[in-house]
Design a protein around this motif. Structure first.
Motif, mmCIF file in Angstrom:
data_model
loop_
_atom_site.group_PDB
_atom_site.id
_atom_site.type_symbol
_atom_site.label_atom_id
_atom_site.label_comp_id
_atom_site.label_asym_id
_atom_site.label_seq_id
_atom_site.Cartn_x
_atom_site.Cartn_y
_atom_site.Cartn_z
ATOM 1 N N PHE A 33 -3.006 -2.099 9.928
ATOM 2 C CA PHE A 33 -1.614 -1.690 9.734
ATOM 3 C C PHE A 33 -1.052 -1.096 11.028
ATOM 4 O O PHE A 33 -1.772 -0.452 11.782
ATOM 5 N N TYR A 35 2.163 1.533 11.985
ATOM 6 C CA TYR A 35 3.227 2.425 11.532
ATOM 7 C C TYR A 35 3.927 3.009 12.758
ATOM 8 O O TYR A 35 3.334 3.146 13.827
ATOM 9 N N GLY A 98 -5.790 -6.590 0.627
ATOM 10 C CA GLY A 98 -4.515 -6.212 0.039
ATOM 11 C C GLY A 98 -3.682 -7.446 -0.185
ATOM 12 O O GLY A 98 -4.170 -8.482 -0.576
ATOM 13 N N GLY A 99 -2.409 -7.330 0.075
ATOM 14 C CA GLY A 99 -1.526 -8.476 -0.089
ATOM 15 C C GLY A 99 -1.284 -8.826 -1.539
ATOM 16 O O GLY A 99 -1.479 -8.007 -2.432
ATOM 17 N N GLY A 102 -3.651 -8.154 -4.520
ATOM 18 C CA GLY A 102 -3.970 -6.789 -4.926
ATOM 19 C C GLY A 102 -5.413 -6.489 -4.580
ATOM 20 O O GLY A 102 -5.912 -6.912 -3.563
ATOM 21 N N ILE A 105 -8.263 -0.473 -4.060
ATOM 22 C CA ILE A 105 -7.579 0.392 -3.107
ATOM 23 C C ILE A 105 -8.618 1.155 -2.314
ATOM 24 O O ILE A 105 -9.535 1.747 -2.868
ATOM 25 N N GLN A 108 -7.303 4.345 4.110
ATOM 26 C CA GLN A 108 -6.900 3.904 5.435
ATOM 27 C C GLN A 108 -7.378 4.922 6.465
ATOM 28 O O GLN A 108 -7.234 6.130 6.281
ATOM 29 N N VAL B 94 0.034 4.709 -3.114
ATOM 30 C CA VAL B 94 -0.060 3.258 -3.214
ATOM 31 C C VAL B 94 0.283 2.906 -4.657
ATOM 32 O O VAL B 94 -0.373 3.410 -5.578
ATOM 33 N N GLY B 100 1.120 -4.556 -4.846
ATOM 34 C CA GLY B 100 1.245 -3.327 -4.076
ATOM 35 C C GLY B 100 0.267 -3.341 -2.927
ATOM 36 O O GLY B 100 0.452 -2.630 -1.949
ATOM 37 N N GLY B 101 -0.755 -4.178 -3.124
ATOM 38 C CA GLY B 101 -1.719 -4.319 -2.044
ATOM 39 C C GLY B 101 -2.329 -2.993 -1.695
ATOM 40 O O GLY B 101 -2.681 -2.201 -2.551
ATOM 41 N N ASN B 102 -2.433 -2.737 -0.433
ATOM 42 C CA ASN B 102 -3.016 -1.488 0.008
ATOM 43 C C ASN B 102 -2.023 -0.734 0.880
ATOM 44 O O ASN B 102 -2.411 -0.009 1.784
ATOM 45 N N LYS B 103 -0.737 -0.916 0.620
ATOM 46 C CA LYS B 103 0.272 -0.335 1.475
ATOM 47 C C LYS B 103 0.606 1.079 1.038
ATOM 48 O O LYS B 103 0.983 1.326 -0.092
ATOM 49 N N LEU B 104 0.437 1.985 1.987
ATOM 50 C CA LEU B 104 0.780 3.379 1.746
ATOM 51 C C LEU B 104 2.267 3.610 1.962
ATOM 52 O O LEU B 104 2.835 3.102 2.924
#
Lengths: 119, 116
Positions: A33, A35, A98-99, A102, A105, A108, B94, B100-104
């Protein structure tokens, strides 16, 4: 321990330059990721990738692109840097897929950040 | 709209005092919940997380957080603050949905100052 390494802690660039921010993780994580962090706005997701050569737009992708040619490396590219891209940039990685599929979880893990100034 | 709210931008406490940092979320279903800490000049470090089960979760550095479904809150607490706890604290979620995937999604952060 998981290690996420960002190649530069501080970077100063000029308006219009092409800028590359590099991120490497050493734990064979699928997800990576990018940010940006701005005071009062928290962290906002620019792009993420859940596999090599795969990428998805986050919340603020405009003015950025990414590249993931190898699993351990995820690059953020500013095609033509502008002053409003002055910010702290944080890279992160996580284990699970992810994506759209799903999935599980997972945590990170973050790099130390690159503080970019565009003059 | 789905969101994470940290209503306190800055908090100042005396060393040894108790601490509570607030976090509220707005999602249809209970999301996965996290607290991260960022020390000056550093990246983010995970303090604790809540996925399911016991609503009081323990984390590192003596922190704990309590999930309250009725209030859509996940407040972070510490009984006795140390000067080294001065940092910025982020609540993140999440969504518990496919895709939702793994997006925070992060709150805007709370800056903690500790007075000696």
């Amino acid at each position: 321990d998981v290690k996420v390494t960002q190649s530069s802690r501080y970077l100063v660039k000029r308006t219009g330059e092409k800028v590359f921010l590099e991120c490497v993780q050493d734990m064979d994580h699928e997800n990576m990721f990018w940010y940006r962090q701005d005071p009062g706005l928290g962290l906002r997701l620019i792009y993420f990738s859940y596999d090599v050569k795969m990428k998805e737009k986050g919340d603020i992708p405009e003015g950025y692109s990414v590249s993931r040619e190898k699993k351990e490396r995820f690059s953020l590219i500013l095609e033509s840097a502008s002053t409003n891209q002055t910010s702290m940039y944080l890279c992160a990685s996580s284990l699970a897929r992810g994506g759209l599929a799903g999935g599980i979880i997972d945590i990170q893990y973050f790099g130390a950040g690159t503080r970019l100034s565009v003059l | 709209a789905q969101s994470v709210t940290q209503p306190d931008i800055h908090i100042t406490v005396s060393e040894g005092a108790s601490l509570e940092l607030r976090c509220n979320y707005s999602y249809g279903a209970t999301p996965y919940l996290f607290w991260y800490v960022q020390s000056p000049g550093q990246g983010l470090q995970l303090l604790l997380k809540y996925f399911s089960g016991d609503t009081l979760v323990q984390g590192i550095k003596g922190f704990e957080a309590e999930f309250k479904r009725s209030q859509s809150s996940f407040n972070l607490r510490k009984p006795s603050v140390h000067w080294s706890d001065a940092a910025e604290y982020f609540c993140a979620v999440v969504p518990l949905i496919t895709g939702g995937g793994n997006k925070l999604t992060f709150g805007t952060g709370t800056q903690l100052k500790v007075e000696l």
